[in-house]
Design an enzyme around this catalytic site. Structure first.
Site, mmCIF file in Angstrom:
data_model
loop_
_atom_site.group_PDB
_atom_site.id
_atom_site.type_symbol
_atom_site.label_atom_id
_atom_site.label_comp_id
_atom_site.label_asym_id
_atom_site.label_seq_id
_atom_site.Cartn_x
_atom_site.Cartn_y
_atom_site.Cartn_z
ATOM 1 N N HIS A 219 0.823 -1.212 0.000
ATOM 2 C CA HIS A 219 0.000 0.000 0.000
ATOM 3 C C HIS A 219 0.861 1.267 0.000
ATOM 4 O O HIS A 219 2.072 1.203 -0.276
ATOM 5 C CB HIS A 219 -1.000 -0.028 1.175
ATOM 6 C CG HIS A 219 -1.679 -1.356 1.320
ATOM 7 N ND1 HIS A 219 -2.658 -1.781 0.474
ATOM 8 C CD2 HIS A 219 -1.478 -2.379 2.200
ATOM 9 C CE1 HIS A 219 -3.046 -3.008 0.823
ATOM 10 N NE2 HIS A 219 -2.342 -3.386 1.860
ATOM 11 N N HIS B 244 2.826 -6.753 4.761
ATOM 12 C CA HIS B 244 1.442 -6.342 5.029
ATOM 13 C C HIS B 244 1.081 -6.598 6.489
ATOM 14 O O HIS B 244 1.806 -7.272 7.226
ATOM 15 C CB HIS B 244 0.461 -7.151 4.154
ATOM 16 C CG HIS B 244 0.512 -6.798 2.709
ATOM 17 N ND1 HIS B 244 -0.392 -5.943 2.128
ATOM 18 C CD2 HIS B 244 1.387 -7.168 1.739
ATOM 19 C CE1 HIS B 244 -0.085 -5.804 0.842
ATOM 20 N NE2 HIS B 244 0.986 -6.535 0.579
ATOM 21 N N GLU C 132 1.870 -11.354 6.209
ATOM 22 C CA GLU C 132 0.844 -10.651 6.990
ATOM 23 C C GLU C 132 1.292 -10.752 8.449
ATOM 24 O O GLU C 132 1.177 -11.801 9.079
ATOM 25 C CB GLU C 132 -0.529 -11.308 6.796
ATOM 26 C CG GLU C 132 -1.083 -11.191 5.390
ATOM 27 C CD GLU C 132 -1.695 -9.815 5.114
ATOM 28 O OE1 GLU C 132 -1.723 -8.967 6.034
ATOM 29 O OE2 GLU C 132 -2.144 -9.599 3.969
ATOM 30 N N GLU D 43 -1.831 0.780 7.925
ATOM 31 C CA GLU D 43 -1.046 -0.365 7.470
ATOM 32 C C GLU D 43 0.127 0.103 6.604
ATOM 33 O O GLU D 43 1.230 -0.443 6.706
ATOM 34 C CB GLU D 43 -1.933 -1.326 6.667
ATOM 35 C CG GLU D 43 -1.177 -2.549 6.171
ATOM 36 C CD GLU D 43 -2.003 -3.430 5.247
ATOM 37 O OE1 GLU D 43 -3.213 -3.145 5.068
ATOM 38 O OE2 GLU D 43 -1.435 -4.395 4.696
HETATM 39 ZN ZN ZN Z 1 -2.254 -5.223 2.981
#
Ligand code: ZN
Length: 328
Positions: free
Chosen positions: A118, A210, A292, A155
């Protein structure tokens, strides 16, 4: 809230409320703590063994996940009574190793591409990031905003911070490090460009950072591996095997350095999930995984994710996994 992904579908509501995973999680947490106290190296080995043997065929969440197959002989989650040797060679995790040693030489000339997931600017550029791009098998939005903690920590801030902690850890081993972006862009890059940067760098490993955004009570880390897909510019057959090895190395080391448990809401306690719907993986020609690191919407995980000290541990675990994968 998994729609924060570059291109992921929302999971069924039940994904965060499945009790068997909760029980496994609680048990594994206790065992992990005990093992960590007794023998950190053995713990890393144990996690790798679990990864190889504990692939639960009963876990079909979220949709379109292809469950791990390599070495999955049963769904037993019972750890060995005594520390067992790792399923693969133990990762070289000594932070004190310096370039120029035998380990350093094995890494000479190798390139790692780090993809901070992102971009904090995506929230202000929704028209740009919603434009569809071709990911071979289908089309997806160029990029996504990413999630936030309940207190507003983005994030995209988290991913860039972890990436910047990861860079010196890898460079200290003699690796060349390339970022897909370093906070210099107003938005993006798009997921197809993120993949292209890794491909054009001929990266020996690519890691996309992430954090997840699912419901309170869903906790832990997981590593996303590319499924075998073919269509248009997507053909992951050559990278499925090495990407799994990379992901297993990262998962084991991440658990060791952070003390976190594998996700309790998907992956059947393995900390590994295979997906065929992520453009960043489908378009990659180089070994690549998504990490993640935790769930930003869970208060306990959020306390970890917002801690600089914890992020340093997370970065070290990811670095150790990459170095081990590359033979250092
Ligand atoms: Zn993400």
């Amino acid at each position: 809230m998994r729609h924060h992904y570059d291109d992921s579908p929302p999971p069924p509501e039940s994904a965060s409320a499945v009790s068997p995973d909760r029980r496994r999680f609680a048990r594994r947490s206790t065992l992990a703590v005990a093992a960590a106290v007794l023998a950190p190296t053995a713990l890393a080995g144990w996690v790798l063994v679990e990864v190889a043997t504990g692939a639960g065929a009963d876990d079909a969440r979220p949709p379109r996940i292809v469950m791990p197959a390599a070495g999955a002989t049963n769904a037993s989650l019972t750890p060995p009574a005594s520390p067992a040797p790792p399923a693969s060679p133990a990762p070289s995790a000594s932070p004190g190793t310096t370039p120029g040693t035998a380990a350093g030489n094995a890494l000479a000339g190798k390139t790692v591409v780090i993809d901070p997931g992102h971009n904090t600017g995506n929230f202000k550029h929704t028209a740009e990031i919603n434009k569809k791009v071709d990911i071979g098998t289908t089309t997806k939005e160029c990029d996504a905003t990413g999630t936030t903690t309940n207190s507003g920590y983005k994030e995209a801030e988290f991913t860039l911070d972890v990436a910047r902690r990861l860079r010196p850890a890898l460079e200290a081993k003699g690796l060349k490090v390339v970022f897909t972006h370093d906070g210099e862009r107003p938005w993006g890059p798009c997921i197809d460009e993120r993949a292209r940067i890794g491909n054009e760098a001929k990266a020996d490993a690519v890691v996309s950072i992430h954090a997840d955004g699912v419901s309170e009570g869903s906790r832990g880390y997981h590593v996303i591996l590319p499924a075998k897909v073919k269509g248009g510019a997507a053909d992951t057959a050559p990278i499925v095997g090495p990407s799994r090895t990379l992901g297993e190395r990262i998962a084991g080391n991440f658990a060791r350095t952070t003390g976190s448990a594998p996700a309790n809401y998907l992956g059947a306690g393995t900390g590994l999930v295979v997906r065929d719907d992520l453009g960043g993986l489908n378009l990659s020609t180089q070994p690549k995984v998504f990490v993640e690191c935790g769930n930003m919407r869970d208060s306990k995980d959020a306390a970890l994710l917002t801690s600089p000290e914890w992020r340093q541990k997370a970065a070290q675990g990811i670095a150790d996994g990459i170095v081990g994968f590359l033979g250092g």
